[in-house]
Design an enzyme around this catalytic site. Structure first.
Site, PDB file in Angstrom:
ATOM      1  N   ALA A  18      61.084  12.156  60.234  1.00 37.50           N
ATOM      2  CA  ALA A  18      61.887  13.119  59.479  1.00 37.50           C
ATOM      3  C   ALA A  18      62.419  12.495  58.195  1.00 37.50           C
ATOM      4  O   ALA A  18      62.291  13.073  57.112  1.00 37.50           O
ATOM      5  CB  ALA A  18      63.034  13.621  60.346  1.00 37.50           C
ATOM      6  N   LYS A 147      50.880  15.103  65.988  1.00 39.27           N
ATOM      7  CA  LYS A 147      50.209  14.354  67.030  1.00 39.27           C
ATOM      8  C   LYS A 147      51.178  13.336  67.659  1.00 39.27           C
ATOM      9  O   LYS A 147      52.154  12.999  67.013  1.00 39.27           O
ATOM     10  CB  LYS A 147      48.993  13.640  66.438  1.00 39.27           C
ATOM     11  CG  LYS A 147      49.304  12.450  65.515  1.00 39.27           C
ATOM     12  CD  LYS A 147      48.090  11.548  65.438  1.00 39.27           C
ATOM     13  CE  LYS A 147      48.465  10.143  65.143  1.00 39.27           C
ATOM     14  NZ  LYS A 147      48.856   9.741  63.861  1.00 39.27           N
ATOM     15  N   HIS A 239      42.443  11.819  61.929  1.00 41.94           N
ATOM     16  CA  HIS A 239      42.289  11.752  60.472  1.00 41.94           C
ATOM     17  C   HIS A 239      40.821  11.594  60.038  1.00 41.94           C
ATOM     18  O   HIS A 239      40.328  12.332  59.197  1.00 41.94           O
ATOM     19  CB  HIS A 239      43.109  10.599  59.883  1.00 41.94           C
ATOM     20  CG  HIS A 239      44.562  10.630  60.258  1.00 41.94           C
ATOM     21  ND1 HIS A 239      45.241  11.795  60.482  1.00 41.94           N
ATOM     22  CD2 HIS A 239      45.476   9.639  60.441  1.00 41.94           C
ATOM     23  CE1 HIS A 239      46.506  11.515  60.794  1.00 41.94           C
ATOM     24  NE2 HIS A 239      46.668  10.212  60.777  1.00 41.94           N
TER      25      HIS A 239
HETATM   26  C1  BG6 Z   1      49.562   7.943  61.008  1.00 40.64           C
HETATM   27  C2  BG6 Z   1      49.385   6.843  61.988  1.00 40.64           C
HETATM   28  O1  BG6 Z   1      49.050   9.137  61.534  1.00 40.64           O
HETATM   29  O2  BG6 Z   1      48.878   7.641  59.805  1.00 40.64           O
HETATM   30  C3  BG6 Z   1      49.868   5.522  61.408  1.00 40.64           C
HETATM   31  O3  BG6 Z   1      50.105   7.124  63.181  1.00 40.64           O
HETATM   32  C4  BG6 Z   1      49.236   5.270  60.067  1.00 40.64           C
HETATM   33  O4  BG6 Z   1      49.584   4.453  62.299  1.00 40.64           O
HETATM   34  C5  BG6 Z   1      49.359   6.489  59.160  1.00 40.64           C
HETATM   35  O5  BG6 Z   1      49.872   4.149  59.481  1.00 40.64           O
HETATM   36  C6  BG6 Z   1      48.590   6.321  57.872  1.00 40.64           C
HETATM   37  O6  BG6 Z   1      48.867   7.377  57.001  1.00 40.64           O
HETATM   38  P1  BG6 Z   1      48.800   7.174  55.448  1.00 40.64           P
HETATM   39  O7  BG6 Z   1      49.123   8.510  54.897  1.00 40.64           O
HETATM   40  O8  BG6 Z   1      49.814   6.131  55.098  1.00 40.64           O
HETATM   41  O9  BG6 Z   1      47.421   6.717  55.131  1.00 40.64           O
END
Ligand code: BG6
Length: 481
Positions: A18, A147, A239
């Site tokens: 948050a 998630k 992702h």
């Molecule tokens: C999150 C994961 O979904 O995505 C994390 O739980 C990870 O472990 C993160 O660090 C990465 O996101 P971004 O936007 O920083 O690439």
């Protein structure tokens, strides 16, 4: 409608997600005038915090320039806080009283958005409490969930069933924040609005696709969470698989959310479930200079954990467009750099007469330094007639100097407010995604003894076995890469 009001309730308001993402994204939308009129934001969490302290904590995580300071004050004035439990009717009734009061003077409809920035253990009771006691009866209700959506097919289905007891699929927004990233949102336009990409986007011209996620940080205090899930569930199953799906899907009939997601589901259903022989698993150890701790040094991680912090896997899509083309997904923590990119490597030139040319590649760099570039053969300028690899390079920092790329959460929260579900995960999409990974996850975590990951040093480019792994699946490394 100008007369309507909207309350966004952030559950888990005192938590990391948050403060780090939700509130800054809401402010980002507010300062650019993207929030609807008559909006209020109500934080809800267990800890009892004074409103002034809460606002201070919110603002400490928001970057505001001097000119934006007054906007930030205005924004903070719209933020309030209610403390309560996630499994207690009385608490939710109090939350409802607070929200009702905010909306009591509304002349139009009263909409409510519930953002569940919550750990999975309280997911279901909170969704029940919201439905029973805080649901808007004269306006739209939207439930944002994050998630993990379960750990495998079975647990995910169980979660879906319990959620569906109270919430209609139509009201649920499952966030995969990668779908809000600028370059991921760009993929459909690149593919479907350019005649030349459309023409070569198939097995005849594409040799392999690599989708890479690298992070230079370890678990950083999230070891407890991470060890239960591992990198495949944390990054790859959501992702990277989402990116793969958009790279591989057929053109949707329209941009309507259901049309887009129908195509995504078809791709997922055509992917062969993974087995252990399709993957490389690794875990980071201490850095070579000894300064960075290894995964097993994280206090939340059992000393004998075999949870992978790095995984590479080859996916094959059994359909007319992609049969035989490997999609190699790679993701890892504690590596040498931050980078997420999609690299499409094309086939060799048939009947090639220039021995020095490399395969063409199209690279979409998701982060950092967003870019789309194409590697292609070009004559070495000057008297030589050698073909060399050069680049057609669309780097955003150069081309779109004055544009600030919004954070993924800004884009997605805006979609929720607009009721656009195209960039959210549908229930059948989630189910199809778990189907691909569940046999593998059970195999590597299996009763017959879990598979031991290879160890790499914190800060390494990739585990030692990676180059052989990608070569086995047909990727050819360009000398300049
Ligand atoms: C999150 C994961 O979904 O995505 C994390 O739980 C990870 O472990 C993160 O660090 C990465 O996101 P971004 O936007 O920083 O690439």
């Amino acid at each position: 409608n100008e007369k309507d009001s909207t309350v966004v309730v952030v559950l888990g308001a005192s938590g990391d997600l948050a403060f780090k993402k939700t509130y800054p994204a809401l402010f980002g939308l507010y300062k650019n005038s993207f929030l609807p009129p008559n909006i209020s934001i109500v934080g809800y969490a267990r800890s009892s915090i004074e409103l002034a302290d809460f606002r201070k904590r919110v603002s400490s995580r928001i970057k505001a320039t001097d000119q934006e300071k007054s906007l930030l004050e205005e924004f903070l004035a719209k933020c309030t806080y209610v403390s309560g439990k996630y499994d207690d009717a009385e608490s939710f009734k109090q939350l409802n009283t607070a929200v009702d009061k905010i909306q009591s003077t509304t002349l139009g409809r009263k909409h409510r958005v519930f953002y569940m920035a919550l750990p999975p253990s309280v997911f279901i009771p909170a969704s029940q409490g919201l439905k029973q006691h805080v649901y808007a009866h004269d306006g739209n209700n939207r439930l944002i969930v994050e998630k993990p959506f379960g750990k495998d097919s079975e647990s995910s289905r169980e979660l879906a069933t319990r959620l569906a007891e109270n919430w209609k699929e139509d009201e649920i927004y499952r966030i995969d924040h990668y779908l809000g990233k600028e370059m991921v949102k760009n993929l459909m336009i690149l593919r479907f609005a350019n005649v030349f990409f459309g023409a070569i986007w198939n097995r005849q011209y594409i040799h392999n696709v690599q989708i890479t996620f690298k992070e230079p940080i370890g678990t950083e205090g999230r070891g407890g969470y991470f060890d239960e899930f591992g990198i495949i569930r944390d990054i790859m199953q959501n992702h990277l698989l989402q990116i793969l799906t958009i790279v591989a899907m057929e053109k949707p009939v329209t941009l309507d959310a259901e049309d887009v997601r129908n195509e995504k589901v078809k791709v997922l259903r055509a992917i062969k479930p993974l087995t252990a022989s399709d993957v490389l698993l690794a875990q980071y150890g201490r850095s070579k200079d000894g300064k960075e701790e290894g995964y097993l040094d994280d206090k939340g991680v059992p000393k004998d954990s075999v949870t992978p912090t790095y995984a590479a896997a080859a996916f094959y899509i059994k359909n007319e467009r992609w049969d035989g083309v490997p999609f190699i997904l790679k993701c890892g923590k504690a590596l040498d750099q931050q980078k997420t990119e999609i690299r499409i490597q094309f086939q060799d030139v048939p009947g090639n007469i220039y021995p020095s040319v490399m395969r063409n590649e199209l690279v979409v760099r998701v982060q950092p330094e967003e870019a789309v570039y194409m590697k292609f053969a070009n004559k070495q300028p000057g008297l030589s007639s050698t073909a060399v690899t050069s680049e057609l390079d669309l780097s955003y920092a150069r081309r779109y100097k004055d544009v600030k790329i919004p954070d993924a959460y800004e884009s997605l929260i805006l979609d929720v407010l607009n009721g656009d579900k195209a960039n959210f995960v549908r229930d059948d999409e989630l189910e199809a995604a778990w189907k691909i990974f569940t046999p593998l996850l059970h195999e590597i975590e299996g009763k017959g003894g879990a598979i031991k990951p290879e160890i790499y040093a914190f800060g390494q480019r990739a585990p030692d076995g990676l180059d052989a792994f990608v070569a086995k699946h047909g990727f050819r490394r360009d000398a300049s890469y």
